[in-house]
Design a protein around this motif. Structure first.
Motif, PDB file in Angstrom:
ATOM      1  N   LEU A 154       0.831  -1.214   0.000  1.00 24.21           N
ATOM      2  CA  LEU A 154       0.000   0.000   0.000  1.00 24.21           C
ATOM      3  C   LEU A 154       0.861   1.258   0.000  1.00 24.21           C
ATOM      4  CD1 LEU A 154      -2.797  -1.066   2.507  1.00 24.21           C
ATOM      5  CD2 LEU A 154      -2.989  -0.809   0.029  1.00 24.21           C
ATOM      6  N   VAL A 155       1.904   1.275   0.801  1.00 25.17           N
ATOM      7  CA  VAL A 155       2.794   2.441   0.838  1.00 25.17           C
ATOM      8  C   VAL A 155       3.445   2.647  -0.528  1.00 25.17           C
ATOM      9  CG1 VAL A 155       4.946   3.344   1.818  1.00 25.17           C
ATOM     10  CG2 VAL A 155       3.195   2.369   3.322  1.00 25.17           C
ATOM     11  N   LEU A 156       3.904   1.574  -1.141  1.00 20.98           N
ATOM     12  CA  LEU A 156       4.506   1.687  -2.469  1.00 20.98           C
ATOM     13  C   LEU A 156       3.487   2.155  -3.499  1.00 20.98           C
ATOM     14  CD1 LEU A 156       6.805  -1.472  -2.524  1.00 20.98           C
ATOM     15  CD2 LEU A 156       7.509   0.927  -2.383  1.00 20.98           C
ATOM     16  N   ALA A 157       2.274   1.634  -3.423  1.00 25.52           N
ATOM     17  CA  ALA A 157       1.236   2.047  -4.373  1.00 25.52           C
ATOM     18  C   ALA A 157       0.964   3.542  -4.260  1.00 25.52           C
ATOM     19  CB  ALA A 157      -0.051   1.247  -4.140  1.00 25.52           C
ATOM     20  N   TRP A 158       0.872   4.064  -3.056  1.00 27.04           N
ATOM     21  CA  TRP A 158       0.608   5.488  -2.844  1.00 27.04           C
ATOM     22  C   TRP A 158       1.799   6.348  -3.241  1.00 27.04           C
ATOM     23  CZ3 TRP A 158      -3.710   8.217  -1.672  1.00 27.04           C
ATOM     24  CH2 TRP A 158      -4.822   7.482  -1.281  1.00 27.04           C
ATOM     25  N   THR A 159       3.011   5.934  -2.855  1.00 31.42           N
ATOM     26  CA  THR A 159       4.166   6.799  -3.097  1.00 31.42           C
ATOM     27  C   THR A 159       4.638   6.762  -4.547  1.00 31.42           C
ATOM     28  OG1 THR A 159       5.684   5.079  -2.331  1.00 31.42           O
ATOM     29  CG2 THR A 159       5.002   6.728  -0.725  1.00 31.42           C
ATOM     30  N   ILE A 160       4.584   5.603  -5.172  1.00 33.54           N
ATOM     31  CA  ILE A 160       5.051   5.492  -6.557  1.00 33.54           C
ATOM     32  C   ILE A 160       3.919   5.768  -7.544  1.00 33.54           C
ATOM     33  CG2 ILE A 160       5.992   3.908  -8.291  1.00 33.54           C
ATOM     34  CD1 ILE A 160       7.503   2.548  -5.971  1.00 33.54           C
ATOM     35  N   GLY A 161       2.738   5.232  -7.255  1.00 29.37           N
ATOM     36  CA  GLY A 161       1.631   5.350  -8.201  1.00 29.37           C
ATOM     37  C   GLY A 161       0.756   6.568  -8.017  1.00 29.37           C
ATOM     38  N   GLY A 162       0.909   7.252  -6.912  1.00 25.11           N
ATOM     39  CA  GLY A 162       0.094   8.442  -6.683  1.00 25.11           C
ATOM     40  C   GLY A 162      -1.234   8.115  -6.016  1.00 25.11           C
ATOM     41  N   ARG A 163      -2.008   9.155  -5.804  1.00 28.83           N
ATOM     42  CA  ARG A 163      -3.266   9.043  -5.075  1.00 28.83           C
ATOM     43  C   ARG A 163      -4.265   8.120  -5.782  1.00 28.83           C
ATOM     44  NH1 ARG A 163      -6.285  14.441  -4.401  1.00 28.83           N
ATOM     45  NH2 ARG A 163      -4.180  14.986  -4.953  1.00 28.83           N
ATOM     46  N   TRP A 164      -4.425   8.276  -7.115  1.00 31.15           N
ATOM     47  CA  TRP A 164      -5.393   7.461  -7.857  1.00 31.15           C
ATOM     48  C   TRP A 164      -5.062   5.981  -7.704  1.00 31.15           C
ATOM     49  CZ3 TRP A 164      -5.365   3.721 -11.542  1.00 31.15           C
ATOM     50  CH2 TRP A 164      -6.574   3.455 -12.186  1.00 31.15           C
ATOM     51  N   PHE A 165      -3.812   5.634  -7.990  1.00 30.89           N
ATOM     52  CA  PHE A 165      -3.389   4.239  -7.949  1.00 30.89           C
ATOM     53  C   PHE A 165      -3.444   3.695  -6.524  1.00 30.89           C
ATOM     54  CE2 PHE A 165      -0.050   0.895  -8.075  1.00 30.89           C
ATOM     55  CZ  PHE A 165      -0.619   0.094  -9.046  1.00 30.89           C
ATOM     56  N   GLY A 166      -2.937   4.463  -5.577  1.00 33.63           N
ATOM     57  CA  GLY A 166      -2.929   4.025  -4.185  1.00 33.63           C
ATOM     58  C   GLY A 166      -4.324   3.774  -3.643  1.00 33.63           C
ATOM     59  N   ALA A 167      -5.253   4.651  -3.986  1.00 29.71           N
ATOM     60  CA  ALA A 167      -6.628   4.488  -3.506  1.00 29.71           C
ATOM     61  C   ALA A 167      -7.268   3.231  -4.084  1.00 29.71           C
ATOM     62  CB  ALA A 167      -7.457   5.719  -3.865  1.00 29.71           C
ATOM     63  N   ARG A 168      -7.027   2.963  -5.344  1.00 29.19           N
ATOM     64  CA  ARG A 168      -7.631   1.778  -5.960  1.00 29.19           C
ATOM     65  C   ARG A 168      -6.997   0.484  -5.466  1.00 29.19           C
ATOM     66  NH1 ARG A 168      -8.911   6.030  -8.123  1.00 29.19           N
ATOM     67  NH2 ARG A 168     -10.751   6.331  -9.380  1.00 29.19           N
ATOM     68  N   ILE A 169      -5.694   0.497  -5.296  1.00 29.08           N
ATOM     69  CA  ILE A 169      -5.037  -0.695  -4.744  1.00 29.08           C
ATOM     70  C   ILE A 169      -5.488  -0.906  -3.301  1.00 29.08           C
ATOM     71  CG2 ILE A 169      -2.798  -1.667  -4.032  1.00 29.08           C
ATOM     72  CD1 ILE A 169      -3.361  -1.881  -7.022  1.00 29.08           C
ATOM     73  N   GLY A 170      -5.545   0.181  -2.540  1.00 27.38           N
ATOM     74  CA  GLY A 170      -5.982   0.081  -1.142  1.00 27.38           C
ATOM     75  C   GLY A 170      -7.379  -0.502  -1.028  1.00 27.38           C
ATOM     76  N   ALA A 171      -8.297   0.010  -1.837  1.00 30.96           N
ATOM     77  CA  ALA A 171      -9.674  -0.497  -1.811  1.00 30.96           C
ATOM     78  C   ALA A 171      -9.717  -1.962  -2.244  1.00 30.96           C
ATOM     79  CB  ALA A 171     -10.559   0.350  -2.707  1.00 30.96           C
ATOM     80  N   ALA A 172      -8.928  -2.294  -3.260  1.00 39.05           N
ATOM     81  CA  ALA A 172      -8.940  -3.663  -3.766  1.00 39.05           C
ATOM     82  C   ALA A 172      -8.325  -4.639  -2.770  1.00 39.05           C
ATOM     83  CB  ALA A 172      -8.195  -3.735  -5.099  1.00 39.05           C
ATOM     84  N   ILE A 173      -7.348  -4.205  -2.002  1.00 43.97           N
ATOM     85  CA  ILE A 173      -6.689  -5.110  -1.050  1.00 43.97           C
ATOM     86  C   ILE A 173      -7.537  -5.316   0.203  1.00 43.97           C
ATOM     87  CG2 ILE A 173      -4.710  -5.252   0.510  1.00 43.97           C
ATOM     88  CD1 ILE A 173      -2.932  -4.473  -1.754  1.00 43.97           C
ATOM     89  N   LEU A 174      -8.399  -4.378   0.517  1.00 39.75           N
ATOM     90  CA  LEU A 174      -9.259  -4.543   1.689  1.00 39.75           C
ATOM     91  C   LEU A 174     -10.228  -5.711   1.512  1.00 39.75           C
ATOM     92  CD1 LEU A 174     -10.040  -0.878   2.730  1.00 39.75           C
ATOM     93  CD2 LEU A 174      -8.487  -2.503   3.820  1.00 39.75           C
ATOM     94  N   LEU A 175     -10.724  -5.920   0.301  1.00 41.25           N
ATOM     95  CA  LEU A 175     -11.671  -7.019   0.067  1.00 41.25           C
ATOM     96  C   LEU A 175     -11.056  -8.392   0.328  1.00 41.25           C
ATOM     97  CD1 LEU A 175     -13.540  -5.703  -3.088  1.00 41.25           C
ATOM     98  CD2 LEU A 175     -14.463  -5.992  -0.783  1.00 41.25           C
ATOM     99  N   PRO A 176      -9.900  -8.717  -0.254  1.00 45.80           N
ATOM    100  CA  PRO A 176      -9.326 -10.033   0.062  1.00 45.80           C
ATOM    101  C   PRO A 176      -8.881 -10.159   1.510  1.00 45.80           C
ATOM    102  CG  PRO A 176      -7.909  -8.821  -1.443  1.00 45.80           C
ATOM    103  CD  PRO A 176      -9.176  -8.037  -1.303  1.00 45.80           C
ATOM    104  N   ALA A 177      -8.457  -9.057   2.114  1.00 44.82           N
ATOM    105  CA  ALA A 177      -8.097  -9.120   3.526  1.00 44.82           C
ATOM    106  C   ALA A 177      -9.319  -9.487   4.363  1.00 44.82           C
ATOM    107  CB  ALA A 177      -7.501  -7.785   3.988  1.00 44.82           C
ATOM    108  N   ALA A 178     -10.448  -8.878   4.053  1.00 48.72           N
ATOM    109  CA  ALA A 178     -11.695  -9.212   4.750  1.00 48.72           C
ATOM    110  C   ALA A 178     -12.107 -10.656   4.466  1.00 48.72           C
ATOM    111  CB  ALA A 178     -12.801  -8.248   4.348  1.00 48.72           C
TER     112      ALA A 178
END
Length: 188
Positions: A154-178
């Motif tokens: 998540l940190v890499l997604a936000w810092t390298i990919g920016g807000r758009w990418f980080g937000a989408r990866i973050g949202a997508a990773i929450l589902l499998p974690a749940a």
């Protein structure tokens, strides 16, 4: 298909690979631990795979126009580096378990997970298989290693990919974690 969607699909597919490789490694190291954690890993993998496949069906139907990479499929130095990380993980977890008890093994697995989830989980599996830590500790240590690795992603997604990418990866990773948490709760 946009580059962003391809990058998102690749990042999520990487997480599927992490879970599958970890499961295969745990099966070799400690089948009993795999019996405990497979529902969580399978649920997370299925959700991630669906998040890769469903939104990208059009891309998957088109033939790829990609040349295979040049070079050897197996490079010795990266393989030795992985072996070194795994060996250090096992030794560090064993030392921490001896000095600080079960919590030490969980702590080291979590710290290792920031860099490599498989090494964190496999160190716990190895210690559990040898009887150095109880199965319940190995389950917790495995979950912590996977969770800290997710934080790294998540940190890499936000810092390298920016807000758009980080937000989408973050949202997508929450589902499998749940889904993984539900899968684990069903067998606990």
């Amino acid at each position: 298909l946009t580059r962003r969607r391809l990058a998102r699909a690749a990042a999520l597919a990487s997480s599927v690979a992490t879970l599958v490789q970890t499961g295969l490694g745990v099966d070799v190291a400690d089948t009993d631990l795999l019996r405990e954690i497979w529902p969580a890993m399978a649920a997370g993998s299925v959700v991630l795979a669906l998040l890769v496949v469903v939104p990208n069906q059009a891309m998957l139907r088109r033939p790829a126009a990609v040349e295979p990479p040049a070079g050897r499929p197996f490079e010795l130095l990266p393989a030795l580096a992985v072996a070194g990380v795994l060996s250090a993980a096992i030794l560090g977890s064993r030392w921490a378990s001896d000095v600080f008890g079960d919590g030490g093994a969980v702590l080291v697995s979590g710290l290792i997970g920031f860099a490599d989830a498989q090494s964190g989980v496999l160190s716990a599996a190895t210690l559990a298989e040898r009887g150095d830590i109880p199965m319940s500790t190995a389950v917790v240590a495995s979950g912590v290693a996977l969770a800290t690795n997710t934080v790294t992603k998540l940190v890499l997604a936000w810092t390298i990919g920016g807000r758009w990418f980080g937000a989408r990866i973050g949202a997508a990773i929450l589902l499998p974690a749940a889904a993984g948490a539900v899968g684990r709760a069903l067998v606990a």
